[in-house]
Write an enzyme that holds these catalytic residues in place. Structure first.
Site, mmCIF file in Angstrom:
data_model
loop_
_atom_site.group_PDB
_atom_site.id
_atom_site.type_symbol
_atom_site.label_atom_id
_atom_site.label_comp_id
_atom_site.label_asym_id
_atom_site.label_seq_id
_atom_site.Cartn_x
_atom_site.Cartn_y
_atom_site.Cartn_z
ATOM 1 N N CYS A 231 3.148 -5.247 6.543
ATOM 2 C CA CYS A 231 2.763 -4.748 5.221
ATOM 3 C C CYS A 231 3.975 -4.192 4.491
ATOM 4 O O CYS A 231 5.009 -3.918 5.086
ATOM 5 C CB CYS A 231 1.708 -3.648 5.356
ATOM 6 N N HIS B 156 0.816 -1.219 0.000
ATOM 7 C CA HIS B 156 0.000 0.000 0.000
ATOM 8 C C HIS B 156 0.845 1.262 0.000
ATOM 9 O O HIS B 156 2.050 1.223 0.202
ATOM 10 C CB HIS B 156 -0.954 -0.005 1.197
#
Length: 172
Positions: A146, A130
């Site tokens: 992440c 992201h």
């Protein structure tokens, strides 16, 4: 040195520094060694780089932020969702470490750590590739697992891949 010359020199130095920062942040096409099919995303945690394999021996390289010590992982997965301006609900371990965090941060909010886009990874819904609301975190060991990218870079990668794209995360 005249004040006019000093001023011009200062402006040139600032412009040079700004363009160097942008150049470092920009994705670059590089020679890439590895037995990965074109269209594969390879995250090399130790390098803090993400590679999108374009063809054998050639990839687009992006700087990324990766998992903090103790939050890193390695494995093979695939993209199972693509979202622009995603809302973010912190996972349980983030909420436990930061109990004041809201249960949901709306997409587009300056407080949303997902940035302008996210691609979720198959296998439990905990991890994503992201964007970010903190650009200086890219290049560090900063997340709960992440893969964090500059918003410009996630926008570029988002346009190159589709749901089902293979993702390989390595420790090195």
């Amino acid at each position: 040195m005249s004040s006019k010359t000093a001023g011009a020199l200062a402006i040139a130095l600032v412009a040079s520094a700004l363009s160097a920062t942008s150049a470092q942040a920009a994705p670059s096409v590089v020679h890439f060694h590895g037995d990965y099919a074109p269209g594969t995303i390879v995250v090399k945690t130790g390098e803090r780089k993400l590679y999108y394999v374009m063809e054998p021996g050639l990839a687009v390289r992006y700087p990324v932020g990766v998992g903090k010590p103790g939050k890193q992982w390695a494995g093979v997965t695939k993209i199972d969702g693509k979202y622009r301006q995603p809302a973010w609900a912190p996972p349980a371990d983030v909420k436990r470490d930061n109990p004041r965090i809201p249960d949901v941060i709306p997409g587009g909010s300056p407080a949303n750590p997902m940035g302008v886009a996210a691609m979720t990874l198959a296998g439990g819904g905990e991890y994503a590739i992201h964007g970010t609301n903190i650009p200086k975190s890219v290049g560090g060991y900063v997340s709960y697992g992440c893969v964090r990218m500059y918003n410009e870079d996630i926008t570029d990668l988002f346009s190159r891949v589709s749901v089902g794209t293979p993702v390989v995360v390595t420790k090195r």
